[in-house]
Design a protein around this motif. Structure first.
Motif, PDB file in Angstrom:
ATOM      1  N   VAL A 106      56.075  60.760  63.284  1.00 23.16           N
ATOM      2  CA  VAL A 106      57.348  61.373  62.898  1.00 23.16           C
ATOM      3  C   VAL A 106      58.449  60.956  63.857  1.00 23.16           C
ATOM      4  CG1 VAL A 106      58.570  63.550  62.500  1.00 23.16           C
ATOM      5  CG2 VAL A 106      56.147  63.336  61.865  1.00 23.16           C
ATOM      6  N   GLN A 107      58.164  61.031  65.143  1.00 20.46           N
ATOM      7  CA  GLN A 107      59.131  60.595  66.146  1.00 20.46           C
ATOM      8  C   GLN A 107      58.381  60.249  67.437  1.00 20.46           C
ATOM      9  OE1 GLN A 107      61.764  63.962  66.533  1.00 20.46           O
ATOM     10  NE2 GLN A 107      60.450  64.967  68.037  1.00 20.46           N
ATOM     11  N   LEU A 108      59.051  59.469  68.309  1.00 20.66           N
ATOM     12  CA  LEU A 108      58.449  59.064  69.577  1.00 20.66           C
ATOM     13  C   LEU A 108      59.536  58.645  70.549  1.00 20.66           C
ATOM     14  CD1 LEU A 108      56.861  55.500  69.132  1.00 20.66           C
ATOM     15  CD2 LEU A 108      58.492  56.490  67.556  1.00 20.66           C
ATOM     16  N   ASN A 109      59.193  58.638  71.847  1.00 18.62           N
ATOM     17  CA  ASN A 109      60.181  58.219  72.834  1.00 18.62           C
ATOM     18  C   ASN A 109      59.971  56.748  73.206  1.00 18.62           C
ATOM     19  OD1 ASN A 109      57.925  58.291  74.451  1.00 18.62           O
ATOM     20  ND2 ASN A 109      58.768  59.661  75.981  1.00 18.62           N
ATOM     21  N   PHE A 110      60.804  56.227  74.100  1.00 15.50           N
ATOM     22  CA  PHE A 110      60.752  54.805  74.443  1.00 15.50           C
ATOM     23  C   PHE A 110      59.459  54.442  75.170  1.00 15.50           C
ATOM     24  CE2 PHE A 110      64.635  53.189  72.902  1.00 15.50           C
ATOM     25  CZ  PHE A 110      65.607  54.174  73.020  1.00 15.50           C
ATOM     26  N   ALA A 111      58.980  55.358  76.003  1.00 12.10           N
ATOM     27  CA  ALA A 111      57.733  55.073  76.729  1.00 12.10           C
ATOM     28  C   ALA A 111      56.578  54.889  75.745  1.00 12.10           C
ATOM     29  CB  ALA A 111      57.427  56.203  77.713  1.00 12.10           C
ATOM     30  N   ALA A 112      56.513  55.723  74.718  1.00 12.51           N
ATOM     31  CA  ALA A 112      55.468  55.597  73.697  1.00 12.51           C
ATOM     32  C   ALA A 112      55.631  54.313  72.893  1.00 12.51           C
ATOM     33  CB  ALA A 112      55.494  56.808  72.775  1.00 12.51           C
ATOM     34  N   SER A 113      56.869  53.964  72.589  1.00 14.09           N
ATOM     35  CA  SER A 113      57.107  52.729  71.818  1.00 14.09           C
ATOM     36  C   SER A 113      56.699  51.497  72.610  1.00 14.09           C
ATOM     37  CB  SER A 113      58.579  52.634  71.400  1.00 14.09           C
ATOM     38  OG  SER A 113      59.419  52.396  72.510  1.00 14.09           O
ATOM     39  N   ARG A 114      56.875  51.537  73.946  1.00  5.85           N
ATOM     40  CA  ARG A 114      56.446  50.407  74.780  1.00  5.85           C
ATOM     41  C   ARG A 114      54.927  50.260  74.740  1.00  5.85           C
ATOM     42  NH1 ARG A 114      60.598  52.219  78.292  1.00  5.85           N
ATOM     43  NH2 ARG A 114      59.083  53.424  79.522  1.00  5.85           N
ATOM     44  N   ILE A 115      54.231  51.398  74.776  1.00  5.97           N
ATOM     45  CA  ILE A 115      52.763  51.362  74.719  1.00  5.97           C
ATOM     46  C   ILE A 115      52.291  50.803  73.377  1.00  5.97           C
ATOM     47  CG2 ILE A 115      50.685  52.805  74.625  1.00  5.97           C
ATOM     48  CD1 ILE A 115      52.031  54.639  76.696  1.00  5.97           C
ATOM     49  N   LEU A 116      52.955  51.177  72.305  1.00  5.84           N
ATOM     50  CA  LEU A 116      52.571  50.720  70.964  1.00  5.84           C
ATOM     51  C   LEU A 116      53.131  49.339  70.630  1.00  5.84           C
ATOM     52  CD1 LEU A 116      52.885  54.064  68.954  1.00  5.84           C
ATOM     53  CD2 LEU A 116      50.848  53.031  69.958  1.00  5.84           C
ATOM     54  N   GLY A 117      53.937  48.799  71.537  1.00  8.30           N
ATOM     55  CA  GLY A 117      54.342  47.398  71.423  1.00  8.30           C
ATOM     56  C   GLY A 117      55.377  47.058  70.374  1.00  8.30           C
ATOM     57  N   ASN A 118      56.280  48.011  70.074  1.00  7.39           N
ATOM     58  CA  ASN A 118      57.313  47.705  69.088  1.00  7.39           C
ATOM     59  C   ASN A 118      58.498  48.650  69.265  1.00  7.39           C
ATOM     60  OD1 ASN A 118      58.535  46.455  66.876  1.00  7.39           O
ATOM     61  ND2 ASN A 118      56.637  46.444  65.683  1.00  7.39           N
ATOM     62  N   ASP A 119      59.580  48.370  68.549  1.00  8.03           N
ATOM     63  CA  ASP A 119      60.759  49.227  68.605  1.00  8.03           C
ATOM     64  C   ASP A 119      60.483  50.563  67.901  1.00  8.03           C
ATOM     65  OD1 ASP A 119      62.869  46.367  67.956  1.00  8.03           O
ATOM     66  OD2 ASP A 119      62.193  47.218  69.875  1.00  8.03           O
ATOM     67  N   LYS A 120      61.142  51.598  68.377  1.00  2.00           N
ATOM     68  CA  LYS A 120      60.930  52.931  67.811  1.00  2.00           C
ATOM     69  C   LYS A 120      61.159  52.954  66.300  1.00  2.00           C
ATOM     70  CE  LYS A 120      62.821  56.401  69.858  1.00  2.00           C
ATOM     71  NZ  LYS A 120      63.845  57.244  70.538  1.00  2.00           N
ATOM     72  N   ILE A 121      62.207  52.314  65.872  1.00  2.00           N
ATOM     73  CA  ILE A 121      62.566  52.356  64.447  1.00  2.00           C
ATOM     74  C   ILE A 121      61.483  51.727  63.574  1.00  2.00           C
ATOM     75  CG2 ILE A 121      63.821  50.157  64.428  1.00  2.00           C
ATOM     76  CD1 ILE A 121      65.889  51.548  62.604  1.00  2.00           C
ATOM     77  N   LYS A 122      60.711  50.781  64.154  1.00  2.00           N
ATOM     78  CA  LYS A 122      59.652  50.108  63.398  1.00  2.00           C
ATOM     79  C   LYS A 122      58.318  50.854  63.466  1.00  2.00           C
ATOM     80  CE  LYS A 122      61.669  45.514  63.967  1.00  2.00           C
ATOM     81  NZ  LYS A 122      61.474  44.150  64.521  1.00  2.00           N
ATOM     82  N   LEU A 123      58.271  51.888  64.279  1.00  2.00           N
ATOM     83  CA  LEU A 123      57.030  52.642  64.450  1.00  2.00           C
ATOM     84  C   LEU A 123      57.026  53.967  63.696  1.00  2.00           C
ATOM     85  CD1 LEU A 123      56.565  51.960  68.273  1.00  2.00           C
ATOM     86  CD2 LEU A 123      55.117  51.082  66.434  1.00  2.00           C
TER      87      LEU A 123
END
Length: 231
Positions: A106-123
């Protein structure tokens, strides 16, 4: 052609470095042997051969002791590294993401997006379970199920495959919200800690093997020493 030369040079350098380390170890062992061991006075005809064999085994024993000391040093360094990464793990900024009951992010912060390897909007709206790698797929599925069944915090460690192809060891902690429609997850990258732990395991295995060889050599040295004494 340049690649072939570069590869050949790298192989030769590794071989030279290995021989150089062995030579340095041998020199150290011989020096310690001269400082520690006394020459045996023998009267039998085969005393020269026994002396040579005794000296060679003594030097080999010292080499094993030096190798053992190096392994102990490496072990201590790795244990210090693990402590360091544990401190970073406790205090470093961590990732946060919200996952719905259908496993969609549903939502995530920048640290989580870095771990998942992509931009927040694409996750956002991606199925979080699909990031699990190998055996971690079942672990993540069970972890999310347990969260939605309980009002307690749940934790687990597993491997995720990020969008950039990286395999990431993560620590997950989460709980469901009040109406149970979503869960809030705290996600921390522990890859460096896991790598340090694996190195420590390999070093401990090498240390155990080295100690076994050392004991065997000590026994052989004691046996030979008795023969020299009785010669």
């Amino acid at each position: 052609m340049n690649y072939f030369r570069s590869t050949t040079y790298t192989k030769m350098k590794k071989k030279t470095d290995s021989l150089s380390k062995a030579g340095i170890l041998r020199s150290k062992a011989e020096k310690r042997h001269r400082e520690t061991y006394k020459e045996k006075n023998l009267k039998s005809d085969n005393s020269d051969e026994l002396k040579r064999l005794y000296n060679e085994l003594s030097i080999h024993q010292i080499e094993l002791e030096l190798q053992n000391e190096e392994l102990m040093y490496t072990k201590n360094e790795l244990e210090n590294s693990i402590e360091k990464y544990l401190e970073l793990y406790e205090y470093a900024p961590s990732g946060y993401l919200t996952v719905a009951r259908n496993n969609k992010i549903v939502q995530l912060n920048f640290a989580a997006s870095r771990i998942l390897g992509n931009d927040k909007i694409k996750l956002v709206n991606r199925n979080f379970e699909l990031f699990a790698h190998g055996n971690s797929k079942a672990e993540l599925h069970n972890f999310l199920e347990e969260i939605f069944k309980s009002d307690q915090n749940k934790t687990c460690e597993l491997v995720l495959k990020a969008d950039n192809g990286d395999l990431v060891y993560v620590y997950l902690m989460g709980h469901a919200n009040e109406n149970g429609s979503k869960c809030e997850l705290n996600i921390i990258d522990i890859s460096e800690r896991k790598e340090a732990e694996e190195k420590l395991k390999r070093t401990l295995k090498d240390l155990t093997t080295a100690n076994q060889i050392k004991v065997e050599n000590e026994n052989e040295l004691l046996k030979l020493n008795k023969e020299l004494t009785n010669a």
